[in-house]
Design an enzyme around this catalytic site. Structure first.
Site, PDB file in Angstrom:
ATOM      1  N   TYR A 203     -12.230  15.718  -8.576  1.00 56.51           N
ATOM      2  CA  TYR A 203     -13.650  15.452  -8.862  1.00 56.51           C
ATOM      3  C   TYR A 203     -14.567  16.543  -8.289  1.00 56.51           C
ATOM      4  CZ  TYR A 203     -11.485  10.765  -8.923  1.00 56.51           C
ATOM      5  OH  TYR A 203     -10.663   9.706  -9.118  1.00 56.51           O
TER       6      TYR A 203
ATOM      7  N   TYR B 158     -13.723  -0.189 -11.953  1.00 53.47           N
ATOM      8  CA  TYR B 158     -12.923   1.035 -11.812  1.00 53.47           C
ATOM      9  C   TYR B 158     -11.463   0.619 -11.641  1.00 53.47           C
ATOM     10  CZ  TYR B 158     -10.683   5.200 -10.104  1.00 53.47           C
ATOM     11  OH  TYR B 158      -9.803   6.251  -9.968  1.00 53.47           O
TER      12      TYR B 158
ATOM     13  N   ASP C  55      -7.347  -6.897 -10.131  1.00 58.98           N
ATOM     14  CA  ASP C  55      -7.060  -5.605  -9.516  1.00 58.98           C
ATOM     15  C   ASP C  55      -7.627  -5.666  -8.100  1.00 58.98           C
ATOM     16  OD1 ASP C  55      -7.016  -3.029  -8.585  1.00 58.98           O
ATOM     17  OD2 ASP C  55      -7.875  -2.115 -10.386  1.00 58.98           O
TER      18      ASP C  55
ATOM     19  N   LYS D 106      -3.792   1.162  -2.144  1.00 59.24           N
ATOM     20  CA  LYS D 106      -4.706   1.588  -1.089  1.00 59.24           C
ATOM     21  C   LYS D 106      -4.214   1.151   0.310  1.00 59.24           C
ATOM     22  CE  LYS D 106      -8.144   3.690  -3.455  1.00 59.24           C
ATOM     23  NZ  LYS D 106      -8.575   3.081  -4.646  1.00 59.24           N
TER      24      LYS D 106
HETATM   25  C1  LIG Z   1      -8.383   3.338  -6.137  1.00 54.93           C
HETATM   26  C2  LIG Z   1      -8.310   2.275  -7.149  1.00 54.93           C
HETATM   27  C3  LIG Z   1      -7.447   2.373  -8.258  1.00 54.93           C
HETATM   28  C4  LIG Z   1      -6.602   3.594  -8.516  1.00 54.93           C
HETATM   29  O1  LIG Z   1      -5.660   3.833  -7.506  1.00 54.93           O
HETATM   30  P1  LIG Z   1      -5.007   5.283  -7.348  1.00 54.93           P
HETATM   31  O2  LIG Z   1      -4.004   5.100  -6.266  1.00 54.93           O
HETATM   32  O3  LIG Z   1      -6.097   6.224  -6.991  1.00 54.93           O
HETATM   33  O4  LIG Z   1      -4.366   5.618  -8.650  1.00 54.93           O
HETATM   34  C5  LIG Z   1      -7.410   1.323  -9.149  1.00 54.93           C
HETATM   35  N1  LIG Z   1      -8.177   0.214  -8.977  1.00 54.93           N
HETATM   36  C6  LIG Z   1      -8.995   0.085  -7.918  1.00 54.93           C
HETATM   37  C7  LIG Z   1      -9.787  -1.178  -7.782  1.00 54.93           C
HETATM   38  C8  LIG Z   1      -9.110   1.109  -6.982  1.00 54.93           C
HETATM   39  O5  LIG Z   1      -9.956   0.979  -5.941  1.00 54.93           O
END
Ligand SMILES: *Cc1c(COP(=O)(O)O)cnc(C)c1O
Length: 411
Positions: free
Chosen positions: A9, A137, A231, A260
């Site tokens: 980015y 996201y 998610d 994460k």
């Molecule tokens: C960071 C994130 C992703 C993507 O994860 P990566 O390990 O960067 O591919 C997907 N969904 C959410 C809610 C996120 O915070």
């Protein structure tokens, strides 16, 4: 320094002086030139117990000498057995079937694929679309870009290339709920799953919604025969004040994604976890009814060892109380920002603190001003946010909030 590096980015034409990290400890990053920074975002909120936790390090080291990696096709290992059992025991309901991957985006792709193939296996050939929300996201890969917020995300850039998905407003009001139901009445036959970041939409703008919204989605998903995917890559593992955000709504999704903070910020690891009825939808005498996915480094034993250690740490200190205190402190100390005309909103949920401006005009300047205060805070869009480690001290957190307050008030 940047001869061979391509940053994420980042417009590389104007990026000429990146800082170089040398070592980390707790909530501190020490740079190559000796400068110490207080970390306000815990490396994209992964390092939930702080950096270099000695217990995680010990467990990784043990695993390193035993077996750092082995393929996961047709052969399994103790760290994966132990971690999957631990996750199943911590997650609500019958979220018991764990599919490991190595990144958040891929775990969301797997969740989408799982949902679509679940219906295909039952001869529902039209249920191939995902319904997601503005402000969301879910990752940077081709499939996940298509379910991110269309304005904040990369839809414009990749116009015509991303598969079309349904993206609509979060049904936060009675009016929007009516519209949501009307939408499902029209399109439910082609929707495999509803995909949402529960309670807080993270990287799409740090937007908070009520647990009742999740109850509403569960009800509609059941009514219209659609799967529900949470998610929890951002919200999971304590960030919003409960171990998982879904706990606060008492809602069990059909599929959940974690990454994460899953490995305590030490190794790349993600998981897509399904309920029993989803898993059972893949049991068949047809070989191609099996889940057709398998990343090379899935369930990496070192990463699993980190995750087991990190999950065990949740039992070893009162993290809930820490998150509560972080929430109270950020609420108290960021409140003053509301007085400024440039500030649109201040909001806090668990260990997530946000100051939203009407417009961040020069984001690089803002980043440098924050650095001058010896803090590591990375604003994006029109947002300045804090997602510190749960182990941050009161004094360290004050340094972070005061860096934001001072920068906004005095430039
Ligand atoms: C960071 C994130 C992703 C993507 O994860 P990566 O390990 O960067 O591919 C997907 N969904 C959410 C809610 C996120 O915070």
């Amino acid at each position: 320094m940047l001869k061979n590096i391509w940053l994420p980015y980042t417009q590389m034409q104007t990026c000429n002086n990146p800082i170089v990290a040398e070592l980390t400890k707790g909530c501190k990053i020490t740079l190559r030139d000796g400068t110490e920074l207080i970390d306000g975002i815990a490396s994209w909120w992964t390092a939930c117990h702080g950096y270099n936790h000695s217990y995680i390090a010990e467990q990784v080291q043990k695993q390193l000498y035993k077996m750092p990696h082995i393929m996961f096709g047709g052969i399994i290992h103790e760290p994966a057995i132990k971690l999957s059992a631990k996750l199943a025991s911590l997650l609500p309901g019958d979220l018991n079937k764990v599919f490991f991957t190595e990144s958040g985006s891929v775990s969301v792709e797997v969740a989408m694929k799982m949902a679509i193939q679940f219906w295909l296996n039952q001869n529902h050939l039209k249920k191939t679309k995902i319904l997601s929300f503005y402000g969301g996201y879910h990752g940077d890969t081709m499939a996940t870009m298509a379910v991110c917020d269309p304005d904040e995300g990369m839809h414009q850039l990749f116009q015509g290339i991303l598969p079309h998905q349904h993206i609509i407003a979060l049904p936060k009001t009675k009016q929007l709920q009516q519209e949501f139901i009307a939408f499902l009445e029209k399109y439910h036959h082609e929707i495999a799953a509803i995909l949402i970041e529960p309670l807080v939409q993270g990287a799409g703008g740090m937007l908070i919604h009520d647990p009742e919204l999740l109850m509403f989605l569960r009800k509609q998903a059941d009514h219209f025969n659609i799967l529900l995917i949470f998610d929890e890559i951002f919200t999971g593992l304590g960030r919003t004040g409960s171990l998982f955000a879904c706990n606060q709504a008492n809602v069990v999704p059909d599929i959940i994604t974690l990454s994460k903070a899953l490995s305590g910020g030490t190794m790349a690891l993600a998981a897509t976890i399904a309920r029993e009825h989803i898993f059972n939808g893949f049991l068949s005498d047809k070989e191609n009814h099996a889940l057709m996915h398998g990343p090379t480094f899935m369930a990496n034993p070192l990463a699993c060892a980190c995750a087991i250690a990190s999950l065990e740490l949740f039992d070893q200190y009162d993290w809930k109380n820490n998150v509560k205190n972080i929430e109270l402190q950020m609420t108290a100390e960021l409140e003053v920002c509301r007085k400024l005309d440039i500030v649109k909103d201040v909001r806090v949920k668990g260990a997530i603190g946000v100051v939203e401006l009407h417009k961040i005009k020069n984001i690089n300047l803002l980043k440098n001003r924050l650095l001058d205060h010896k803090v590591w805070i990375r604003p994006f869009g029109d947002i300045i946010y804090l997602t510190p480690s749960f182990t941050i001290t009161t004094a360290e957190l004050t340094k972070l909030t005061q860096a934001i307050v001072h920068t906004l008030f005095y430039g």
